[in-house]
Design an enzyme around this catalytic site. Structure first.
Site, PDB file in Angstrom:
ATOM      1  N   ASP A 247       0.844  -1.197   0.000  1.00 33.76           N
ATOM      2  CA  ASP A 247       0.000   0.000   0.000  1.00 33.76           C
ATOM      3  C   ASP A 247       0.880   1.249   0.000  1.00 33.76           C
ATOM      4  O   ASP A 247       1.589   1.516   0.969  1.00 33.76           O
ATOM      5  CB  ASP A 247      -0.890  -0.022   1.248  1.00 33.76           C
ATOM      6  CG  ASP A 247      -2.069   0.928   1.137  1.00 33.76           C
ATOM      7  OD1 ASP A 247      -2.150   1.657   0.135  1.00 33.76           O
ATOM      8  OD2 ASP A 247      -2.912   0.935   2.053  1.00 33.76           O
ATOM      9  N   ASP A 248       0.879   2.002  -1.090  1.00 32.06           N
ATOM     10  CA  ASP A 248       1.659   3.245  -1.214  1.00 32.06           C
ATOM     11  C   ASP A 248       3.159   3.000  -1.394  1.00 32.06           C
ATOM     12  O   ASP A 248       3.952   3.891  -1.077  1.00 32.06           O
ATOM     13  CB  ASP A 248       1.492   4.144   0.031  1.00 32.06           C
ATOM     14  CG  ASP A 248       0.144   4.843   0.094  1.00 32.06           C
ATOM     15  OD1 ASP A 248      -0.754   4.446  -0.654  1.00 32.06           O
ATOM     16  OD2 ASP A 248      -0.013   5.767   0.903  1.00 32.06           O
TER      17      ASP A 248
ATOM     18  N   CYS B  26      -5.434   5.057  -4.119  1.00 30.08           N
ATOM     19  CA  CYS B  26      -5.653   3.729  -3.536  1.00 30.08           C
ATOM     20  C   CYS B  26      -6.865   3.007  -4.114  1.00 30.08           C
ATOM     21  O   CYS B  26      -6.745   1.981  -4.778  1.00 30.08           O
ATOM     22  CB  CYS B  26      -5.797   3.828  -2.021  1.00 30.08           C
ATOM     23  SG  CYS B  26      -4.309   4.353  -1.156  1.00 30.08           S
TER      24      CYS B  26
ATOM     25  N   ASP C 135      -0.221  -0.591  -5.082  1.00 33.71           N
ATOM     26  CA  ASP C 135      -1.374   0.069  -5.704  1.00 33.71           C
ATOM     27  C   ASP C 135      -1.002   1.398  -6.343  1.00 33.71           C
ATOM     28  O   ASP C 135      -1.739   1.915  -7.176  1.00 33.71           O
ATOM     29  CB  ASP C 135      -2.529   0.231  -4.712  1.00 33.71           C
ATOM     30  CG  ASP C 135      -2.128   0.954  -3.430  1.00 33.71           C
ATOM     31  OD1 ASP C 135      -0.948   1.339  -3.294  1.00 33.71           O
ATOM     32  OD2 ASP C 135      -2.999   1.121  -2.548  1.00 33.71           O
ATOM     33  N   HIS C 136       0.121   1.991  -5.953  1.00 38.53           N
ATOM     34  CA  HIS C 136       0.651   3.199  -6.606  1.00 38.53           C
ATOM     35  C   HIS C 136       1.965   3.562  -5.940  1.00 38.53           C
ATOM     36  O   HIS C 136       2.372   2.935  -4.946  1.00 38.53           O
ATOM     37  CB  HIS C 136      -0.331   4.379  -6.517  1.00 38.53           C
ATOM     38  CG  HIS C 136      -0.830   4.649  -5.138  1.00 38.53           C
ATOM     39  ND1 HIS C 136      -0.059   5.226  -4.157  1.00 38.53           N
ATOM     40  CD2 HIS C 136      -2.029   4.397  -4.556  1.00 38.53           C
ATOM     41  CE1 HIS C 136      -0.749   5.324  -3.049  1.00 38.53           C
ATOM     42  NE2 HIS C 136      -1.944   4.821  -3.252  1.00 38.53           N
TER      43      HIS C 136
END
Length: 680
Positions: free
Chosen positions: A37-38, A73, A317-318
């Site tokens: 995540d991130d 997200c 996710d990014h």
């Protein structure tokens, strides 16, 4: 006779279909998607995950041009689950339709879990699902379900565990233990990253022992390194003074040649810089638990003799930024640090320790998982299977000749974009407005910049024999007015181009203040709100002449947004703050219409390393509604560029062959010969 022939044909077709199904099931493999995540790639996070690098890169393939099509997200995760671009599944933000009515009625019923389950897989999802998931239901397609309610946390969270709500505390030392092969195994339960790992291993172990004949599909969705970035205590001492996040665009500000938010964001001050450094350290610390978890995962697969039969994909996710272009933290930007992500794959037939430079995206994950399961890609999906790219790279004639060449351009999008017209006209208008020579000419024609360096004056414009305006810095006045400034040697004097940039930054800040426009950061390092000994009329006259009455050696120690909005003087703000009890400056004091702002205080992080109390609190705006865009990212043997159109009608073009850090917009600065390629 014809009837008998028809019966034979139907019988043979049924037999063939049965054989095809049997072969289809026999060819299925286990598949694991590991999602962080991130997590960035541009800021160097993978360099601090040696176990994951060895497992996924050295024993698999790295896709060095791995991207997400929307760097937010919930939209990105919705794309991963459906194989659809955001403009097709309509989850545009972390709020709008994130587990909303359309998502639940339409797209969730056609997610990768549903397709894999229908293909005969036992499916499991563990970790973060979608930002607005409320834990009231189990989405279709999942046999095993352990998902956190709402957004990522490391402590004090609630989960939906197979339909039952579980609450967890903040005690890392709270353990459960069991014996395995006569060895006492301790597993920490409250820490979310460890819990996701533990339950993933439990699912795999139980599945292989009870249903080894059936393939499984597992999504492991870790919270790290998302906020609140709480590391496990054994890692809280690591990475002190690690500054790998300071890339070429770090604190490169202000940026008048970029979109609205970056035009109004100046350099970070000392407190901001300390924040980004500490945040980078904490993010790396949280990833150590992921690194350990992946090592445990593959050790278990090895012990259960499942490595030969299992595909694994690792991605995020990014991406993320920490000080790039003066932006303290966040995502949402159409720049490499936000859209490019770690992307690895390993499994049967996947080359080892090689890198593919072709562009792959999160849209490709769902088609890849279906391909592994032997399921044809549904027509509604936008991506392509990565196994097709592997076949193309291996140049297997049997398969590669039937495949289309791989893409060299992808769509990057954020929000709903109207159809923009007259791009060439807008380009010419924009170039005229933002071109440095034009801006210098416009400012230098004002009388106040053409006078000699009188006492207190900072800048002077002069016209050269080449018919160009140039800037002269009144250096003696800078030193006289600001005793804290050290006189520089001739070797340290800024070159002409830097002085022009500094002058234009000064002018921009002056215009923002005069027109009462919002901006943030240190666009220029002097304080206009210091009380003066001059009468108001005289002071106003001096400011209009571009003369500095006093300077401040300290940097922006007060509330940045409220001061920069000029809604109150520094004197009044200090009185206002003095009346408030400690810590009572609420986040509502740090809000602006149509902007995403946050307040950072000492109470934000509950675990070491902590934010020093003496640095106080600050406010920063990291995104705005007009940061809406559609972009084309192209990368091939000859071209490597990003072209964007914003909802504000601003356009931008970055040529990575000459500007890998995207610090100069190529159209405005005349570095691109692509004007003729722009649509009308």
């Amino acid at each position: 006779m014809n009837l008998n022939l028809l019966v034979v044909v139907i019988f043979c077709s049924l037999i063939y279909s049965c054989i095809a199904v049997i072969n289809f099931v026999d060819s299925q493999h286990n598949v694991i998607l590991i999602l962080t995540d991130d997590q960035d790639i541009e800021l160097g996070s993978m360099n601090f995950m040696p176990k994951t690098t060895q497992i996924m890169k050295e024993r698999g393939t790295e896709f060095t041009s791995g991207y997400v099509t929307t760097p937010i997200c919930c939209p990105s995760r919705s794309t991963i689950l459906t194989g659809l671009y955001v403009h097709n599944h309509h989850v545009h933000t972390n709020n709008q339709n994130c587990t909303g009515i359309e998502w639940r009625k339409v797209h969730e019923k056609k997610s990768i879990g549903v397709y894999m389950q229908e293909a005969g897989y036992r499916t499991a999802y563990l970790g973060k699902y979608l930002n607005e998931y409320d834990g009231s239901y189990i989405p279709p397609g999942w046999d095993e379900w352990h998902a956190i309610v709402k957004n990522s946390k490391f402590y004090n969270y609630t989960m939906n565990s197979n339909g039952e709500r579980e609450r967890f505390g903040s005690d890392y030392e709270k353990v459960r233990f069991r014996f395995w092969k006569n060895i006492l195994i301790l597993r920490f339960q409250d820490y979310f990253t460890d819990l996701v790992t533990n339950r993933s291993l439990k699912f795999i172990e139980k599945h292989i022992k009870t249903r080894a004949w059936q393939p499984f599909a597992l999504i492991i969705s870790y919270p790290a390194p998302h906020g609140p970035e709480d590391p496990a205590p054994q890692f809280a001492h690591m990475f002190e003074n690690e500054l790998s996040h300071r890339t070429g665009s770090w604190n490169f500000a202000p940026n008048p040649d970029k979109q609205w938010l970056l035009q109004r964001t100046g350099k970070m001050n000392d407190v901001h810089i300390t924040f980004t450094d500490l945040l980078h350290r904490r993010r790396l610390q949280t990833l150590q638990s992921v690194d350990d978890g992946i090592a445990r995962l593959f050790n278990l697969l090895r012990e259960l003799n499942q490595l030969w039969n299992t595909f694994a994909i690792y991605t995020s996710d990014h991406g993320y930024h920490l000080g790039q272009f003066g932006l303290l933290k966040g995502k949402n930007m159409p720049y490499e640090f936000d859209i490019r992500v770690p992307f690895f794959m390993r499994g049967p037939g996947i080359p080892r320790n090689v890198s593919f430079k072709e562009m792959v995206t999160n849209v490709d994950i769902a088609p890849t998982m279906l391909n592994i399961a032997g399921v044809a890609k549904p027509a509604r999906m936008n991506g392509r299977s990565l196994l097709e790219l592997v076949s193309l790279k291996k140049k297997k004639k049997k398969h590669a000749l039937q495949l289309k060449p791989w893409r060299d351009t992808i769509l990057i999008e954020r929000g709903k974009m109207p159809k923009l017209k007259k791009i060439r006209d807008r380009y010419m208008k924009q170039k005229k407005k933002f071109n440095k020579e034009n801006r210098l000419s416009k400012e230098c024609r004002r009388r106040k910049w053409q006078r000699d360096c009188v006492e207190g004056q900072l800048w002077k414009c002069y016209y050269t024999v080449e018919d160009r305006w140039r800037i002269y810095k009144c250096r003696d006045n800078w030193i006289d007015q600001c005793p804290c400034r050290k006189k520089r040697d001739q070797s340290e004097i800024l070159n002409s181009e830097n002085e022009e940039d500094e002058f234009l930054a000064y002018v921009d800040e002056e215009h923002f203040a005069e027109e009462n426009q919002w901006y943030q950061g240190d666009v220029f390092n002097f304080d206009e709100d210091v009380e003066s000994d001059f009468e108001p009329a005289e002071e106003h006259h001096r400011q209009k002449r571009g003369i500095l009455s006093k300077c401040s050696c300290s940097k922006n120690v007060s509330h940045p947004i409220k001061l920069l909005e000029r809604k109150m003087s520094k004197k009044h703000y200090l009185k206002y703050k003095k009346k408030l009890p400690n810590g009572s400056l609420k986040p509502k004091d740090c809000s602006l219409p149509q902007m995403n702002c946050f307040t950072h205080t000492a109470s934000h992080w509950k675990t070491p390393p902590l934010w020093p109390d003496e640095l106080g609190e600050f406010c920063f705006c990291q995104n705005c509604n007009n940061n809406t865009y559609w972009c084309l990212r192209t990368k091939n043997e000859t071209h490597n560029f990003l072209y964007c159109e914003f909802v504000t009608e601003f356009i931008s073009f970055y040529d990575f062959n000459t500007d890998p850090d995207q610090v100069k917009e190529a159209i405005i600065h005349g570095r691109s010969g692509r004007r003729q390629q722009l649509p009308s």
